[in-house]
Write an enzyme that holds these catalytic residues in place. Structure first.
Site, PDB file in Angstrom:
ATOM      1  N   GLY A   1       0.847  -1.191   0.000  1.00 20.10           N
ATOM      2  CA  GLY A   1       0.000   0.000   0.000  1.00 20.10           C
ATOM      3  C   GLY A   1       0.879   1.235   0.000  1.00 20.10           C
ATOM      4  O   GLY A   1       2.052   1.184  -0.385  1.00 20.10           O
TER       5      GLY A   1
ATOM      6  N   SER B   1       1.672  -9.303  -1.673  1.00 27.14           N
ATOM      7  CA  SER B   1       0.541  -8.423  -1.432  1.00 27.14           C
ATOM      8  C   SER B   1      -0.694  -9.161  -1.908  1.00 27.14           C
ATOM      9  O   SER B   1      -0.572 -10.166  -2.600  1.00 27.14           O
ATOM     10  CB  SER B   1       0.766  -7.139  -2.236  1.00 27.14           C
ATOM     11  OG  SER B   1      -0.320  -6.264  -2.084  1.00 27.14           O
TER      12      SER B   1
ATOM     13  N   ARG C   1       1.093  -3.766  12.427  1.00 30.56           N
ATOM     14  CA  ARG C   1       0.298  -4.126  13.595  1.00 30.56           C
ATOM     15  C   ARG C   1       0.874  -5.389  14.228  1.00 30.56           C
ATOM     16  O   ARG C   1       1.276  -6.309  13.517  1.00 30.56           O
ATOM     17  CB  ARG C   1      -1.155  -4.408  13.199  1.00 30.56           C
ATOM     18  CG  ARG C   1      -2.021  -3.178  13.033  1.00 30.56           C
ATOM     19  CD  ARG C   1      -2.304  -2.471  14.360  1.00 30.56           C
ATOM     20  NE  ARG C   1      -3.200  -1.337  14.216  1.00 30.56           N
ATOM     21  CZ  ARG C   1      -2.823  -0.072  14.001  1.00 30.56           C
ATOM     22  NH1 ARG C   1      -1.539   0.246  13.921  1.00 30.56           N
ATOM     23  NH2 ARG C   1      -3.727   0.883  13.890  1.00 30.56           N
TER      24      ARG C   1
ATOM     25  N   ASP D   1       7.987  -1.897  16.179  1.00 25.38           N
ATOM     26  CA  ASP D   1       7.295  -0.717  16.711  1.00 25.38           C
ATOM     27  C   ASP D   1       5.942  -1.113  17.284  1.00 25.38           C
ATOM     28  O   ASP D   1       5.307  -0.311  17.973  1.00 25.38           O
ATOM     29  CB  ASP D   1       7.106   0.329  15.596  1.00 25.38           C
ATOM     30  CG  ASP D   1       6.590   1.673  16.111  1.00 25.38           C
ATOM     31  OD1 ASP D   1       7.113   2.162  17.141  1.00 25.38           O
ATOM     32  OD2 ASP D   1       5.662   2.226  15.499  1.00 25.38           O
TER      33      ASP D   1
ATOM     34  N   GLU E   1      -0.223  -4.142  23.222  1.00 21.66           N
ATOM     35  CA  GLU E   1       0.437  -2.910  23.674  1.00 21.66           C
ATOM     36  C   GLU E   1      -0.269  -2.339  24.899  1.00 21.66           C
ATOM     37  O   GLU E   1      -1.493  -2.420  24.974  1.00 21.66           O
ATOM     38  CB  GLU E   1       0.423  -1.900  22.513  1.00 21.66           C
ATOM     39  CG  GLU E   1       1.238  -2.429  21.338  1.00 21.66           C
ATOM     40  CD  GLU E   1       1.019  -1.653  20.054  1.00 21.66           C
ATOM     41  OE1 GLU E   1       0.389  -0.586  20.098  1.00 21.66           O
ATOM     42  OE2 GLU E   1       1.480  -2.119  19.007  1.00 21.66           O
TER      43      GLU E   1
ATOM     44  N   HIS F   1       5.449   2.007  19.622  1.00 24.96           N
ATOM     45  CA  HIS F   1       4.409   2.391  18.658  1.00 24.96           C
ATOM     46  C   HIS F   1       4.433   3.906  18.400  1.00 24.96           C
ATOM     47  O   HIS F   1       3.474   4.618  18.725  1.00 24.96           O
ATOM     48  CB  HIS F   1       3.020   1.941  19.133  1.00 24.96           C
ATOM     49  CG  HIS F   1       1.991   1.951  18.034  1.00 24.96           C
ATOM     50  ND1 HIS F   1       0.924   1.083  17.994  1.00 24.96           N
ATOM     51  CD2 HIS F   1       1.866   2.726  16.914  1.00 24.96           C
ATOM     52  CE1 HIS F   1       0.196   1.318  16.921  1.00 24.96           C
ATOM     53  NE2 HIS F   1       0.750   2.314  16.246  1.00 24.96           N
TER      54      HIS F   1
HETATM   55  C1  8YV Z   1      -1.029   5.950  15.763  1.00 29.03           C
HETATM   56  C2  8YV Z   1      -1.577   4.050  14.119  1.00 29.03           C
HETATM   57  O1  8YV Z   1       0.002   5.645  16.636  1.00 29.03           O
HETATM   58  O2  8YV Z   1      -2.373   5.155  12.213  1.00 29.03           O
HETATM   59  C3  8YV Z   1      -2.492   4.207  12.950  1.00 29.03           C
HETATM   60  O3  8YV Z   1      -3.339   3.328  12.763  1.00 29.03           O
HETATM   61  O4  8YV Z   1      -1.485   3.033  14.691  1.00 29.03           O
HETATM   62  C4  8YV Z   1      -0.719   5.201  14.525  1.00 29.03           C
HETATM   63  O5  8YV Z   1      -0.532   6.158  13.559  1.00 29.03           O
HETATM   64  C5  8YV Z   1      -2.327   5.848  16.484  1.00 29.03           C
HETATM   65  O6  8YV Z   1      -3.443   5.835  15.706  1.00 29.03           O
HETATM   66  C6  8YV Z   1      -2.441   6.986  17.475  1.00 29.03           C
HETATM   67  O7  8YV Z   1      -2.281   6.540  18.695  1.00 29.03           O
END
Ligand code: 8YV
Length: 314
Positions: A154, A175, A233, A257, A262, A280
């Site tokens: 993506g 993909s 994720r 990350d 989490e 993250h």
């Molecule tokens: C952010 C994310 O850390 O965009 C996402 O889905 O996981 C990250 O950009 C999160 O949304 C904010 O806490």
């Protein structure tokens, strides 16, 4: 009749976004309620819009308590923590901060790759702990010119590939479908891609379709010198299999990350010198978080003005 203007905040977002929302609307913070269930039972009817984060989303039991809901504005791009079949059925719009964070997340993928291969964090500890005074540093692994397998092509996968081009890497990807406009080798079979990758970067969306796709079979297929990077994720990786692969030497290291649960990071990972861990934060630069805040605000404002939503997903 007065315009409904009450916003439910599911989890904390950037301070200045909260302040802007509070100046324009009536904001209630679900995460500060002593009894969220009772609060929703008493107050749920009032909310037409909620704001949440990509990593937190919103549960369907909460949505069921919000009969008038029309908008979920996500601070992030991930929608894996929202049941989109349910929101579609109810006609609830969902907006994401598309475009804002692509570059930062791709930067973090390369940062983690360089940090893991060149042992930046390990050697930082080596200097700080005074070990350089006693012994010579070890040798690390070259990044330039290697085979980079990207799982997911993506926007973020493409931005990673673009950066890797500057390192003269051989870029290949798996993909859900091939994009023949891309000059990279396409592997319909994830295990084939893994077999041919020195570095393996995970960049597909989270959610039930991708849950656990990177498991023991993938770690077995990867060369034992391979490094695995995840900026997507935690749910995409079978975390127990990842730990076992690192412990058994089926792969050589990982840069992460994101995690299964989490902010919990397993003790086994914390103990490994060949693993680089981040909390993250791939999208967490001042510039990008400001853009994300602006996008969320713009969409909430458009919603209450009954204007088209600029960042709605289909
Ligand atoms: C952010 C994310 O850390 O965009 C996402 O889905 O996981 C990250 O950009 C999160 O949304 C904010 O806490």
């Amino acid at each position: 009749t007065p315009t409904p203007n009450e916003v439910l905040l599911i989890a904390p977002v950037m301070e200045n976004l909260q302040a802007r929302l509070e100046a324009a609307f009536v904001v209630h913070r679900l995460y500060e309620q002593a009894d969220p269930v009772a609060f929703l039972a008493a107050k749920g009817e009032a909310f037409h819009a909620i704001v949440t984060r990509g990593d937190i989303g919103v549960t369907t039991p909460i949505l069921e308590q919000l009969p008038k809901l029309g908008l979920i504005a996500v601070f992030g791009v991930g929608t894996d923590a929202i049941d989109l079949e349910y929101t579609r059925q109810r006609g609830i719009a969902v907006t994401i901060t598309s475009g804002a964070l692509t570059e930062d997340v791709a930067d973090m993928a390369l940062g983690l790759l360089l940090a893991t291969a060149r042992q930046l964090c390990h050697n930082d500890r080596f200097v700080r702990e005074g070990r350089w005074l006693q012994e010579a540093p070890g040798l690390s692994v070259q990044v330039s010119g290697k085979r980079l397998g990207i799982f997911g092509m993506g926007n973020i996968g493409r931005a990673i590939a673009q950066r890797a081009t500057g390192f003269n890497m051989h870029i290949q990807y798996a993909s859900h479908r091939q994009d023949s406009t891309l000059p990279y080798a396409y592997y319909p079979d994830l295990l084939e891609l893994a077999r041919e990758s020195d570095f393996f970067v995970i960049a597909i969306s989270g959610g039930k379709d991708s849950a656990g796709l990177v498991d023991k079979a993938v770690f077995d297929a990867l060369p034992s010198h391979a490094l695995v990077i995840n900026i997507a994720r935690g749910s995409i990786v079978n975390q127990a299999d990842l730990i076992a692969a690192l412990q058994n030497g089926d792969i050589a290291g990982a840069g992460l990350d994101v995690y299964a649960q989490e902010p919990q990071v397993p003790a086994e990972l914390l103990a490994m010198e060949n693993v680089v861990l981040q909390p993250h934060i791939a999208s967490a630069t001042q510039e990008t978080r400001q853009k994300m805040s602006d996008i969320v605000f713009t969409n909430v404002e458009a919603f209450f003005n009954q204007a088209p939503l600029p960042h709605a997903i289909e």
